[in-house]
Design a protein around this motif. Structure first.
Motif, PDB file in Angstrom:
ATOM      1  N   VAL A   1       0.714  -1.172  -0.060  1.00 50.84           N
ATOM      2  CA  VAL A   1       0.026   0.070  -0.089  1.00 50.84           C
ATOM      3  C   VAL A   1       0.711   1.067  -0.131  1.00 50.84           C
ATOM      4  O   VAL A   1       1.706   1.398   0.782  1.00 50.84           O
ATOM      5  N   GLN A   2       0.580   2.045  -1.081  1.00 47.34           N
ATOM      6  CA  GLN A   2       1.360   3.354  -0.930  1.00 47.34           C
ATOM      7  C   GLN A   2       0.577   4.470  -0.964  1.00 47.34           C
ATOM      8  O   GLN A   2      -0.466   4.496  -1.506  1.00 47.34           O
ATOM      9  N   LYS A   3       1.119   5.662  -0.381  1.00 48.52           N
ATOM     10  CA  LYS A   3       0.195   6.941  -0.113  1.00 48.52           C
ATOM     11  C   LYS A   3       0.735   7.766  -1.171  1.00 48.52           C
ATOM     12  O   LYS A   3       1.784   7.760  -1.665  1.00 48.52           O
ATOM     13  N   GLU A   4      -0.107   8.440  -1.737  1.00 46.05           N
ATOM     14  CA  GLU A   4      -0.149   9.415  -2.584  1.00 46.05           C
ATOM     15  C   GLU A   4      -0.653  10.917  -2.015  1.00 46.05           C
ATOM     16  O   GLU A   4      -1.312  10.800  -1.022  1.00 46.05           O
ATOM     17  N   SER A   5      -0.108  11.898  -2.670  1.00 46.58           N
ATOM     18  CA  SER A   5      -0.474  13.140  -2.071  1.00 46.58           C
ATOM     19  C   SER A   5      -1.866  13.411  -2.305  1.00 46.58           C
ATOM     20  O   SER A   5      -2.725  13.135  -3.290  1.00 46.58           O
ATOM     21  N   GLY A   6      -2.670  14.072  -1.268  1.00 41.94           N
ATOM     22  CA  GLY A   6      -3.878  14.432  -1.337  1.00 41.94           C
ATOM     23  C   GLY A   6      -4.289  15.863  -2.019  1.00 41.94           C
ATOM     24  O   GLY A   6      -3.387  16.293  -2.820  1.00 41.94           O
ATOM     25  N   THR A   7      -5.682  15.892  -2.080  1.00 41.76           N
ATOM     26  CA  THR A   7      -5.875  17.037  -3.224  1.00 41.76           C
ATOM     27  C   THR A   7      -6.938  18.019  -2.381  1.00 41.76           C
ATOM     28  O   THR A   7      -7.684  17.567  -1.654  1.00 41.76           O
TER      29      THR A   7
END
Length: 226
Positions: free
Chosen positions: A139-145
């Motif tokens: 599981v990888q985190k991505e930048s939020g928006t």
């Protein structure tokens, strides 16, 4: 004699439900206010003689010896000479005596009529190899928006600023506090799109998309630190 048709007055609510609850902050000036000590606690407590800050102010901090702390923060005031730096974990900072701060100029953003925040996004990546009997995923985190829309107000300082920041791809700081909430949240973000949409009756609308850069700052405005 026939009566003239009754005119219908159309009104537009501005800023509901975010009136006076959303703010955008100008880029920081060169910091000149000295911080003589940052405690090794979470959050870090800054010692700064007669700092003049108030709880929920936003500041920019810089240090030459530890540039990792450079960034935007919210403030929870303890005394006239000390304040908590919301978002700065001082547990592993060591000793920093050269930090300085500057208070940011705040623009109330009452023109926003809607806002959507997705602070955390995750994706699953298949990392299964030939030696694995079962599928393996990470599981990888991505930048939020952040997405905002509202009324376009020509020649308004805050909207001119946002348009300039979109062109310059600068990182900006903004805060959001929904009505009836005691929690103020701060976000660093880069504007990825800025659109203007002309409507009938000379009413223009705008929409802005931001990519969240860095961790969220979260402050309880009634009791201070969260």
């Amino acid at each position: 004699m026939a009566q003239a048709p009754k005119k219908t007055r159309i009104s537009t609510k501005r800023g509901t439900p975010f009136t006076n609850q959303t703010a955008v902050f100008d880029l920081p000036d060169v910091p000149t206010n000295e911080i003589t000590n940052l405690s090794n606690s979470k959050p870090a407590i800054a010692t700064s003689l007669a700092h003049g800050l108030s709880t929920s102010d936003a500041i920019w901090i810089e240090s030459e010896t530890n540039s990792a702390i450079n960034g935007y923060y919210l403030v929870s005031v303890n005394t006239e000479d000390s304040f908590a730096v919301i978002g700065l974990n001082g547990e592993d900072l060591g000793t920093i005596t050269d930090a300085k701060f500057t208070k940011l100029i705040r623009y109330p953003f009452c023109d926003a009529t809607s806002i959507k925040i997705s602070p955390i996004k995750t994706t699953e990546k298949d990392v299964t190899t030939n030696c694995d009997e079962d599928p393996v995923t990470e599981v990888q985190k991505e930048s939020g928006t952040i997405s905002m829309s509202g009324l376009w107000m020509p020649d308004k300082k805050v909207q001119d600023f946002l348009e300039e920041m979109a062109e310059a791809t600068e990182t900006i700081f903004l805060t959001v506090k929904p009505k009836k909430s005691k929690t103020l949240r701060g976000y660093q973000g880069k504007i990825t799109s800025f659109d203007q949409d002309g409507k009938s009756g000379d009413l223009w609308q705008f929409s802005i998309e931001l990519k969240i850069v860095g961790r969220q700052r979260k402050l309880d405005t009634t009791s201070g630190v969260i």
